[in-house]
Design an enzyme around this catalytic site. Structure first.
Site, short mmCIF file in Angstrom:
data_model
loop_
_atom_site.label_atom_id
_atom_site.label_comp_id
_atom_site.label_asym_id
_atom_site.label_seq_id
_atom_site.Cartn_x
_atom_site.Cartn_y
_atom_site.Cartn_z
N GLY A 16 0.36 18.38 -14.27
CA GLY A 16 0.27 16.91 -14.20
C GLY A 16 1.34 16.11 -14.91
O GLY A 16 1.11 14.95 -15.22
N SER A 22 3.51 10.64 -18.94
CA SER A 22 2.30 11.40 -18.59
C SER A 22 1.64 12.00 -19.83
O SER A 22 2.32 12.51 -20.72
CB SER A 22 2.65 12.56 -17.64
OG SER A 22 3.15 12.08 -16.43
N VAL A 70 -3.51 20.24 -5.87
CA VAL A 70 -4.91 20.58 -6.17
C VAL A 70 -5.89 20.17 -5.07
O VAL A 70 -7.07 20.51 -5.15
CB VAL A 70 -5.38 20.03 -7.54
CG1 VAL A 70 -4.53 20.55 -8.67
CG2 VAL A 70 -5.47 18.51 -7.54
N ALA A 100 -7.13 8.61 -6.94
CA ALA A 100 -8.08 7.96 -6.02
C ALA A 100 -7.26 7.01 -5.16
O ALA A 100 -6.17 6.58 -5.57
CB ALA A 100 -9.14 7.19 -6.80
N TYR A 160 -12.88 0.56 -13.38
CA TYR A 160 -12.61 2.00 -13.25
C TYR A 160 -13.24 2.59 -11.99
O TYR A 160 -12.79 3.60 -11.48
CB TYR A 160 -13.09 2.72 -14.51
CG TYR A 160 -12.33 4.00 -14.79
CD1 TYR A 160 -10.94 4.03 -14.89
CD2 TYR A 160 -13.01 5.21 -14.97
CE1 TYR A 160 -10.25 5.20 -15.14
CE2 TYR A 160 -12.33 6.38 -15.25
CZ TYR A 160 -10.96 6.37 -15.33
OH TYR A 160 -10.28 7.54 -15.59
N LYS A 167 -15.03 11.09 -12.91
CA LYS A 167 -14.91 11.63 -14.28
C LYS A 167 -16.28 12.13 -14.78
O LYS A 167 -16.34 13.09 -15.56
CB LYS A 167 -14.34 10.58 -15.24
CG LYS A 167 -12.89 10.22 -15.00
CD LYS A 167 -11.93 11.39 -15.20
CE LYS A 167 -10.49 10.93 -15.21
NZ LYS A 167 -9.54 12.06 -15.12
N ILE A 196 -3.88 4.55 -22.02
CA ILE A 196 -2.44 4.68 -22.32
C ILE A 196 -1.68 4.31 -21.05
O ILE A 196 -2.05 4.76 -19.96
CB ILE A 196 -2.10 6.13 -22.74
CG1 ILE A 196 -2.84 6.49 -24.04
CG2 ILE A 196 -0.60 6.32 -22.90
CD1 ILE A 196 -2.65 7.91 -24.52
N ARG A 197 -0.64 3.51 -21.20
CA ARG A 197 0.12 3.04 -20.03
C ARG A 197 0.88 4.21 -19.37
O ARG A 197 1.88 4.68 -19.91
CB ARG A 197 1.10 1.98 -20.47
CG ARG A 197 1.18 0.78 -19.57
CD ARG A 197 2.21 -0.19 -20.09
NE ARG A 197 1.63 -1.09 -21.06
CZ ARG A 197 0.84 -2.12 -20.74
NH1 ARG A 197 0.54 -2.35 -19.47
NH2 ARG A 197 0.36 -2.91 -21.66
N THR A 198 0.38 4.68 -18.24
CA THR A 198 1.05 5.74 -17.48
C THR A 198 1.07 5.32 -16.01
O THR A 198 0.52 4.28 -15.66
CB THR A 198 0.27 7.07 -17.57
OG1 THR A 198 -1.04 6.85 -17.02
CG2 THR A 198 0.13 7.57 -19.00
N LEU A 199 1.63 6.20 -15.18
CA LEU A 199 1.66 5.94 -13.74
C LEU A 199 0.24 5.79 -13.20
O LEU A 199 -0.08 4.84 -12.48
CB LEU A 199 2.37 7.11 -13.06
CG LEU A 199 3.01 6.88 -11.71
CD1 LEU A 199 4.04 5.78 -11.80
CD2 LEU A 199 3.67 8.19 -11.25
P1 NAD Z 1 0.08 10.48 -14.59
O1 NAD Z 1 0.20 9.67 -13.33
O2 NAD Z 1 1.29 10.64 -15.40
O3 NAD Z 1 -0.52 11.91 -14.26
C1 NAD Z 1 -1.39 12.16 -13.18
C2 NAD Z 1 -0.90 13.43 -12.54
O4 NAD Z 1 -1.81 13.85 -11.51
C3 NAD Z 1 0.47 13.27 -11.88
O5 NAD Z 1 1.36 14.21 -12.43
C4 NAD Z 1 0.20 13.59 -10.41
O6 NAD Z 1 1.27 14.24 -9.78
C5 NAD Z 1 -1.00 14.50 -10.54
N1 NAD Z 1 -1.71 14.67 -9.26
C6 NAD Z 1 -2.35 13.72 -8.54
N2 NAD Z 1 -2.82 14.28 -7.40
C7 NAD Z 1 -2.48 15.60 -7.44
C8 NAD Z 1 -2.69 16.69 -6.57
N3 NAD Z 1 -3.32 16.56 -5.41
N4 NAD Z 1 -2.21 17.91 -6.93
C9 NAD Z 1 -1.56 18.07 -8.11
N5 NAD Z 1 -1.33 17.07 -8.98
C10 NAD Z 1 -1.79 15.85 -8.63
O7 NAD Z 1 -1.07 9.74 -15.42
P2 NAD Z 1 -1.87 10.19 -16.73
O8 NAD Z 1 -2.44 8.94 -17.26
O9 NAD Z 1 -1.03 11.06 -17.57
O10 NAD Z 1 -3.09 11.02 -16.12
C11 NAD Z 1 -3.39 12.36 -16.50
C12 NAD Z 1 -4.89 12.51 -16.66
O11 NAD Z 1 -5.32 11.75 -17.79
C13 NAD Z 1 -5.72 12.02 -15.48
O12 NAD Z 1 -6.81 12.88 -15.29
C14 NAD Z 1 -6.20 10.66 -15.96
O13 NAD Z 1 -7.37 10.24 -15.30
C15 NAD Z 1 -6.46 11.01 -17.41
N6 NAD Z 1 -6.63 9.87 -18.32
C16 NAD Z 1 -5.65 8.93 -18.41
C17 NAD Z 1 -5.83 7.86 -19.28
C18 NAD Z 1 -4.78 6.76 -19.38
O14 NAD Z 1 -5.11 5.67 -19.86
N7 NAD Z 1 -3.55 6.99 -18.96
C19 NAD Z 1 -6.97 7.76 -20.05
C20 NAD Z 1 -7.95 8.75 -19.96
C21 NAD Z 1 -7.76 9.81 -19.08
#
Ligand code: NAD
Length: 259
Positions: A16, A22, A70, A100, A160, A167, A196-199
């Site tokens: 990921g 990320s 995945v 989603a 959300y 989740k 956290i600010r991510t994609l």
């Molecule tokens: P991100 O966009 O950097 O990472 C999400 C990743 O999921 C990407 O690398 C994307 O390529 C991958 N992905 C999506 N569909 C896919 C697929 N079919 N096959 C393989 N990979 C796939 O964002 P992030 O915030 O680093 O998210 C990582 C995890 O952390 C997620 O589960 C997200 O829900 C969770 N999360 C994020 C936050 C936040 O605020 N950023 C908070 C709590 C939980």
């Protein structure tokens, strides 16, 4: 410290990394400090390009990168078979993957389509089950699987939406996988990270308000960082957490205990 963690030279698969923001990249940075052998999976070519640049920028090996979508059982099987055959043993997995449809993150939860509901669950929750199934035959020395969750799993956080329900399924899957895999000394846990600010976070509307609320109300009065999440994930992957499985561990400045 390396002796306590027992991660030096261990084969840890990080799923990921889309870019330098990320959460998975934060975990990878912590893993390098502990001397682990970090193996990556990616879905899209553009993620591969960004990951390769990140690794080259830090003079790290770009050899251990495998394609894995995945949403596709065959792709998961191929990726973990290739990883297992190359490294013999897998010691840990970081599942940091969720997705989603944009409309299901924008429209009220009530409007979620059957297909959108199922797609969010398939990508964000079932994927952990499929990954654990394909990877566990190679986790012959025991190990640790960690996934990323969010407070929206247990509280109705308006923006959300379907991801909160996915989740919730992810956190329940953590408990059932922990039950199935415990006899093989494979632990399964979730980190519930603060925002956290991510994609991925770009899809969640009102994100600035969520960040502001944490600063105002959380006990630590600040938002968490990628490094906060990376280091806690490292701890759960490590020998320090050898007695911990089936848990959701909060890295959220304590926000979940308030109100
Ligand atoms: P991100 O966009 O950097 O990472 C999400 C990743 O999921 C990407 O690398 C994307 O390529 C991958 N992905 C999506 N569909 C896919 C697929 N079919 N096959 C393989 N990979 C796939 O964002 P992030 O915030 O680093 O998210 C990582 C995890 O952390 C997620 O589960 C997200 O829900 C969770 N999360 C994020 C936050 C936040 O605020 N950023 C908070 C709590 C939980």
């Amino acid at each position: 410290m390396e002796d306590l963690l027992k991660l030096k030279g261990k084969n840890i698969v990080v799923m990921g990394v889309a870019n330098e923001r990320s959460l998975a990249w934060g975990v990878a940075k912590s893993l390098y400090k502990a001397g682990a052998n970090v193996i990556y999976t990616y879905r899209l070519e553009r993620s591969l390009g960004k990951l390769t640049k990140l690794l080259e920028g830090d003079n790290l090996s770009t050899e251990n990168i495998f394609q894995c979508d995945v949403n596709n059982d065959e792709s998961i099987k191929q990726a973990f078979t290739a990883i297992g055959e190359k490294f013999d043993v897998i010691h840990g997995i970081v599942h940091s993957v969720a997705f989603a449809h944009a409309e299901d993150l924008k429209n009220p939860f009530l409007q979620t389509s059957r297909e959108g509901f199922s797609f969010a669950h398939d990508t964000s929750a079932y994927s952990l089950v499929a990954v654990a199934r394909e990877a566990s035959p190679f986790m012959t020395e025991g190990g640790s699987i960690v996934t990323m969750s969010y407070l929206g799993a247990e509280r109705a956080i308006e923006t959300y939406r379907v991801m909160g329900v996915a989740k919730a399924a992810l956190e329940a899957s953590v408990r059932y996988l922990a039950l199935d895999l415990g006899k093989n000394n494979i632990r399964v846990n979730a980190i519930s990270a603060g925002p956290i600010r991510t994609l991925a976070a770009k899809g969640v509307s009102g994100f600035n308000d969520i960040l502001r609320t944490i600063e105002e109300k959380a006990p630590l009065q600040r938002n968490v960082t990628q490094d906060d999440v990376g280091d806690m994930t490292l701890a759960i992957l490590s020998n320090l957490a050898r007695g911990v499985t089936g848990e959701v561990i909060y890295v959220d400045s304590g926000y979940n205990i308030v109100g």
